[in-house]
Write a protein that holds these residues in place. Structure first.
Motif, PDB file in Angstrom:
ATOM      1  N   HIS A  25       0.809  -1.227   0.000  1.00  9.15           N
ATOM      2  CA  HIS A  25       0.000   0.000   0.000  1.00  9.15           C
ATOM      3  C   HIS A  25       0.843   1.279   0.000  1.00  9.15           C
ATOM      4  N   MET A  26       2.010   1.217  -0.636  1.00  4.94           N
ATOM      5  CA  MET A  26       2.851   2.397  -0.759  1.00  4.94           C
ATOM      6  C   MET A  26       2.553   3.099  -2.086  1.00  4.94           C
ATOM      7  N   PRO A  27       2.089   4.352  -2.038  1.00  2.99           N
ATOM      8  CA  PRO A  27       1.838   5.076  -3.282  1.00  2.99           C
ATOM      9  C   PRO A  27       3.122   5.232  -4.105  1.00  2.99           C
ATOM     10  N   ALA A  28       3.017   4.920  -5.391  1.00  5.91           N
ATOM     11  CA  ALA A  28       4.172   5.019  -6.279  1.00  5.91           C
ATOM     12  C   ALA A  28       3.741   5.609  -7.615  1.00  5.91           C
ATOM     13  N   ILE A  29       4.610   6.447  -8.142  1.00  7.56           N
ATOM     14  CA  ILE A  29       4.342   7.209  -9.351  1.00  7.56           C
ATOM     15  C   ILE A  29       5.553   7.088 -10.261  1.00  7.56           C
ATOM     16  N   ALA A  30       5.309   7.100 -11.551  1.00  5.90           N
ATOM     17  CA  ALA A  30       6.403   7.242 -12.516  1.00  5.90           C
ATOM     18  C   ALA A  30       6.101   8.452 -13.388  1.00  5.90           C
ATOM     19  N   VAL A  31       7.162   9.167 -13.766  1.00 12.08           N
ATOM     20  CA  VAL A  31       7.011  10.303 -14.673  1.00 12.08           C
ATOM     21  C   VAL A  31       7.466   9.903 -16.065  1.00 12.08           C
ATOM     22  N   ALA A  32       6.940  10.583 -17.051  1.00 11.51           N
ATOM     23  CA  ALA A  32       7.321  10.322 -18.433  1.00 11.51           C
ATOM     24  C   ALA A  32       8.800  10.640 -18.634  1.00 11.51           C
ATOM     25  N   HIS A  33       9.494   9.723 -19.275  1.00 14.56           N
ATOM     26  CA  HIS A  33      10.920   9.942 -19.537  1.00 14.56           C
ATOM     27  C   HIS A  33      11.146  11.142 -20.450  1.00 14.56           C
ATOM     28  N   THR A  34      10.124  11.559 -21.141  1.00 10.94           N
ATOM     29  CA  THR A  34      10.219  12.740 -22.014  1.00 10.94           C
ATOM     30  C   THR A  34      10.018  14.042 -21.243  1.00 10.94           C
ATOM     31  N   SER A  35       9.606  13.950 -19.976  1.00  9.89           N
ATOM     32  CA  SER A  35       9.348  15.157 -19.188  1.00  9.89           C
ATOM     33  C   SER A  35      10.471  15.482 -18.208  1.00  9.89           C
ATOM     34  N   ALA A  36      11.282  14.496 -17.851  1.00 11.16           N
ATOM     35  CA  ALA A  36      12.340  14.711 -16.861  1.00 11.16           C
ATOM     36  C   ALA A  36      13.524  13.794 -17.155  1.00 11.16           C
ATOM     37  N   ARG A  37      14.710  14.297 -16.853  1.00 13.62           N
ATOM     38  CA  ARG A  37      15.923  13.508 -17.087  1.00 13.62           C
ATOM     39  C   ARG A  37      16.013  12.339 -16.116  1.00 13.62           C
ATOM     40  N   ILE A  38      16.295  11.166 -16.630  1.00 18.07           N
ATOM     41  CA  ILE A  38      16.530   9.994 -15.789  1.00 18.07           C
ATOM     42  C   ILE A  38      17.784  10.248 -14.962  1.00 18.07           C
ATOM     43  N   GLY A  39      17.720   9.936 -13.681  1.00 15.69           N
ATOM     44  CA  GLY A  39      18.862  10.127 -12.792  1.00 15.69           C
ATOM     45  C   GLY A  39      18.985  11.523 -12.222  1.00 15.69           C
ATOM     46  N   CYS A  92      11.402  16.668 -10.102  1.00 15.67           N
ATOM     47  CA  CYS A  92      10.520  17.476  -9.257  1.00 15.67           C
ATOM     48  C   CYS A  92      10.029  18.718 -10.000  1.00 15.67           C
ATOM     49  N   ASP A  93      10.909  19.359 -10.733  1.00 16.38           N
ATOM     50  CA  ASP A  93      10.566  20.613 -11.408  1.00 16.38           C
ATOM     51  C   ASP A  93       9.737  20.435 -12.676  1.00 16.38           C
ATOM     52  N   HIS A  94       9.990  19.342 -13.416  1.00 12.50           N
ATOM     53  CA  HIS A  94       9.395  19.206 -14.747  1.00 12.50           C
ATOM     54  C   HIS A  94       8.624  17.908 -14.987  1.00 12.50           C
ATOM     55  N   GLY A  95       8.698  16.965 -14.053  1.00 16.22           N
ATOM     56  CA  GLY A  95       8.085  15.661 -14.270  1.00 16.22           C
ATOM     57  C   GLY A  95       6.577  15.717 -14.422  1.00 16.22           C
TER      58      GLY A  95
END
Length: 133
Positions: free
Chosen positions: A78-92, A98-101
């Motif tokens: 029950h841990m909330p988890a999110i992924a952001v688009a790789h096109t919106s933020a740099r991996i790593g 945080c700023d663009h994801g």
């Protein structure tokens, strides 16, 4: 070199870390924004600490959605988890995340807290830190 940034907000802490492998018990209760992919190996790190939520990069999702399968593993606790688009933020790069994801994938626990696809990370994190209604 390990890089962590802690942001204190009204409802809790947000910890930015470029790699989820930097996670320690000090982050207990925080929402962690990482630059890591959302695969199983990353989720296993997140399982070692009780978090308000965790943000990953979808890494283009990959074969059989390997870049986000960790989100579903985290649902088992029950841990909330999110992924952001790789096109919106740099991996790593947690700060860029945080700023663009832009949210591209969520698990059931995140959905239950009001997180939706296409939200900004900043908006999604506020949903995760607010006390449940």
């Amino acid at each position: 070199m390990e890089r962590k940034t802690v942001i204190s907000l009204v409802y809790g802490r947000v910890v930015l870390m470029d790699s989820i492998s930097y996670l320690t018990p000090e982050e207990t209760g925080a929402c962690v924004v990482s630059g890591s992919h959302g695969g199983l190996s990353s989720a296993r790190y997140a399982l070692t600490v009780t978090l308000a939520g965790v943000v990953f990069n979808d890494a283009g999702k990959g074969k059989d959605d390997a870049g986000i399968t960790g989100l579903y593993l985290l649902d088992t606790v029950h841990m909330p988890a999110i992924a952001v688009a790789h096109t919106s933020a740099r991996i790593g790069d947690a700060a860029d995340t945080c700023d663009h994801g832009i949210v591209s994938a969520i698990n059931q626990a995140a959905a239950a807290r009001g997180v939706r696809i296409a939200m900004s990370v900043q908006e999604a994190v506020m949903h995760l830190l607010r006390p449940p209604v």
